[in-house]
Write an enzyme that holds these catalytic residues in place. Sequence first.
Site, PDB file in Angstrom:
ATOM      1  N   GLU A 123       0.821  -1.219   0.000  1.00  0.00           N
ATOM      2  CA  GLU A 123       0.000   0.000   0.000  1.00  0.00           C
ATOM      3  C   GLU A 123       0.855   1.268   0.000  1.00  0.00           C
ATOM      4  O   GLU A 123       0.461   2.291  -0.556  1.00  0.00           O
ATOM      5  CB  GLU A 123      -0.912   0.030   1.242  1.00  0.00           C
ATOM      6  N   HIS A 147       3.761   1.803  -1.464  1.00  0.00           N
ATOM      7  CA  HIS A 147       4.157   2.122  -2.845  1.00  0.00           C
ATOM      8  C   HIS A 147       2.969   2.659  -3.641  1.00  0.00           C
ATOM      9  O   HIS A 147       3.095   3.612  -4.415  1.00  0.00           O
ATOM     10  CB  HIS A 147       4.648   0.868  -3.569  1.00  0.00           C
ATOM     11  N   SER A 168       8.672  -3.745   2.452  1.00  0.00           N
ATOM     12  CA  SER A 168       8.747  -5.073   1.816  1.00  0.00           C
ATOM     13  C   SER A 168       9.383  -6.084   2.756  1.00  0.00           C
ATOM     14  O   SER A 168       9.124  -7.280   2.658  1.00  0.00           O
ATOM     15  CB  SER A 168       9.574  -4.986   0.536  1.00  0.00           C
TER      16      SER A 168
END
Length: 280
Positions: free
Chosen positions: A31, A33, A184
């Site tokens: 979300e 990014h 990530s």
Amino acid sequence: MKVVHTIEELRDQLRGQNRVSFVPTMGNLHEGHLSLMKMARQHGDPVVASIFVNRLQFGPNEDFNRYPRTLPDDIAKLERERDVYVLFAPDEREMYPEPQSYRVQPPDDLGDILEGEFRPGFFGGVSTVVLKLLSCVQPRVAVFGKKDYQQLMVVRQMCRQFQLPVDILAHETVRAEDGLALSSRNRFLSPEDRAEAPALYAALQSIKQRVAAGEQDLATIEGDATQALDARGWQVDYLAVRRQRDLLRPEAAEIAAGEPLVVLAAAKLGATRLIDNLEL
Ligand code: PAF
């Protein structure tokens, strides 16, 4: 959305465009990014995103090989959101057709402190690939997340000093409901560590409260927060209150005069290293 893998195809897609808005990423999109892409869309057209896991910014003992590569999933997410017009997903041979012997060297007083102290060469690797990506895409604006606060500053200064015709925009950190900054690398956290992870942001918030309450002994405040995290099983690399403008330590008089500050932290939980920051 057009997915292109070569610089030639990218240039073909962007010919004649002079309001390109760009979001560089290493993929494994979340979300955070996607909100960068939304912001890019508000500031230009067309929006270009890139996905490239840049070997140059990983140290020899870091997780380059383990870094999650999820291109089909990433494409599906971008297709769903419909903010991106071109996705540039080059392979290593396209970005580094020959050994990259010309590199950007950030200044020591920014590139070798905080993250740079614990990840030697990191900001040189980031700056070099960002310069190359900007040169491929030639955007008018590019969007970076504040979660990587020092990276944002390195990129801004590089663009200013090289007089690149691009505006660097900053997007606020996107957090899970419990406060954990989206990253990530969160996917590497075990369920127990995921439950513990918001403690890092909580530590930053407690520092913010103490500074807001007028405490000025930063070493004590930083030390208390570090000890509290260590006691919960974290291994803190750094937790430091700095000036927003250059990430150097503020003088007492500056704190008293209301110098804008930011607290930055990096800490390991199990094998996963998390970073976060909070403007004070
Ligand atoms: O923040 C990232 O994902 C990377 O450091 C970047 C800016 C895409 C450069 O590889």
